[in-house]
Design a protein around this motif. Sequence first.
Motif, PDB file in Angstrom:
ATOM      1  N   CYS A   1       7.554   4.793  -5.048  1.00  0.00           N
ATOM      2  CA  CYS A   1       6.547   4.459  -4.035  1.00  0.00           C
ATOM      3  C   CYS A   1       7.131   3.354  -3.147  1.00  0.00           C
ATOM      4  CB  CYS A   1       5.273   3.941  -4.680  1.00  0.00           C
ATOM      5  SG  CYS A   1       4.321   5.251  -5.441  1.00  0.00           S
TER       6      CYS A   1
ATOM      7  N   CYS B   1       2.521  10.521  -1.206  1.00  0.00           N
ATOM      8  CA  CYS B   1       3.607  10.443  -2.199  1.00  0.00           C
ATOM      9  C   CYS B   1       3.833  11.795  -2.869  1.00  0.00           C
ATOM     10  CB  CYS B   1       3.320   9.346  -3.222  1.00  0.00           C
ATOM     11  SG  CYS B   1       3.599   7.710  -2.512  1.00  0.00           S
TER      12      CYS B   1
ATOM     13  N   HIS C   1      -3.596   5.137  -7.817  1.00  0.00           N
ATOM     14  CA  HIS C   1      -2.621   5.864  -6.982  1.00  0.00           C
ATOM     15  C   HIS C   1      -1.850   6.949  -7.751  1.00  0.00           C
ATOM     16  CE1 HIS C   1       0.033   6.706  -3.725  1.00  0.00           C
ATOM     17  NE2 HIS C   1       1.080   6.104  -4.246  1.00  0.00           N
TER      18      HIS C   1
ATOM     19  N   GLU D   1      -1.987  11.002  -7.655  1.00  0.00           N
ATOM     20  CA  GLU D   1      -0.795  11.803  -7.323  1.00  0.00           C
ATOM     21  C   GLU D   1      -0.627  12.939  -8.330  1.00  0.00           C
ATOM     22  OE1 GLU D   1       3.084  10.104  -6.603  1.00  0.00           O
ATOM     23  OE2 GLU D   1       2.150   8.222  -6.050  1.00  0.00           O
TER      24      GLU D   1
HETATM   25 ZN    ZN Z   1       3.087   6.220  -3.951  1.00  0.00          ZN
END
Ligand code: ZN
Length: 476
Positions: free
Chosen positions: A27, A222, A247, A251
């Motif tokens: 990231c 991402c 996050h 993902e």
């Molecule tokens: Zn990320």
Amino acid sequence: MLLYNSLTRTREEFIPNEPGKVKLYTCGPTVYHYAHIGNLRSYIMEDVLEKYLRYAGYDVTRVMNITDVGHLTSDADTGEDKMLKGAKREKKTVLEIAKYYTDAFFADCAKLHIKTPDVVAPATSCIDEFIKTIESLIEKGFAYEAGGNIYFDTSKLKQYYVFNDFKEEDLEVGVREGVEEDSNKRNKADFVLWFTKSKFDDQELKWDSPWGIGYPGWHIECSCISMKYLGEYLDIHCGGIDNAFPHHTNEIAQSEAFVGHKWCNYWFHVHHLNTNSGKMSKSSGEFLTVSLLESKGYDPLVYRLFCLQSHYRKSLVFSYENLDNAVIAYKKLIARIASIMKENAGDVDQAAFDELKAKFCAALDNDMNTSLGVTALYDVLKAKTSPATKLALIADFDKVLDLDLIAKAKKEAEPKVEDDGIDHNDPFVKEIEALIAERADAKKAKNYARADEIRQLLSDKGVTLIDTPQGTKFKF
Ligand code: ZN
Ligand code: AMP
């Protein structure tokens, strides 16, 4: 090689999907401000992971995004877009802010010897991929439209909270007082894939989409950037521990719903750099940068050593006192290596080389224990083996540690040339120096007449000689 995997919460033997090859995703920064040294701790430790994988013989491809749209001030779907906030703060456009802080980030990385990933992709360069993936998630029944936005439906998953440390209550964390809960969400954990009904009418960057003009959520970038460049199977995903939830959890939800199988095998999370008052963060506005450390006279590589001296899965407390200890350690290290360079090198003893190298590898093979890796370096300095063996090992370990040890020590080992402010390449200076040398020879040969003659000759040219215990100096 053992790596701790946040997904299974155990140290596991690292086995890539394809023998000999590693697909690594990181990231990247949200470029609305300078990276602070906490962010950079994560990037230093991820850099060491990448360099060690390469050192161990893997063919690594590493991809990183640059978040230049979609990251709201809370990591969930509340608050203002961080990029817009940065642009307003500096009275610039979002793209100007993004360019400025992306360049600043890579300048900091260069100072810290953090290698630039093979692919660096700004989120704004992959809007088509985001839209296609979201369309497919809608088709597959994993996403829905409500109130103008597109949401991921977490109730369609077998398991959403994959990192077991997190629970539904944690979703409250980012929500500040006065921020209303989004009533469009079917489930509390659902998250936005695409915003069209923006809370911010002044959102600068917007794109056309099948659902109207809008912009992507942070998490989708991402997943899509990783899959665009690394395919459907990822070996290792890196990030700071604060990214694990929501996050990285989001993902995984999106990516696995999209590809229909397990996406990433290992999750490498770097724990935080804290100050005495808590986690260092950009949003609090109180943070330390590499440039600030430099302005106080610290070599950025001292900060790298400071990070390497502790394990990436332990939080690390920053204080100037701790950093000063790293300064002393770094200086001693360079001085010891410089003194080894002045010894008679001898030959490389292969058996000793292999034995000491094995210690270094054992440290890093054990879940990237860089602190024991640094200890293995001290073992080399103390070892009873030839200077040539030691120097070969130091250069070898530094492929991973990247502390510029050999070059810095070489500089220190060189005889010091006093900077007297005189340009010794100037032809007139060269002529004076030749005459001074001739005068010294004349004096040695007791030819005082010639010595005096040279003094006079130089005096006529406006040059005064000064005889000192260190030799003859001159001034104009
Ligand atoms: Zn990320
Ligand atoms: P950001 O620019 O905020 O998106 O963060 C960039 C990276 O730094 C992410 O991987 C974060 O998880 C990580 N990070 C943020 N704060 C810290 C901290 N105090 N210590 C270590 N890593 C951090």
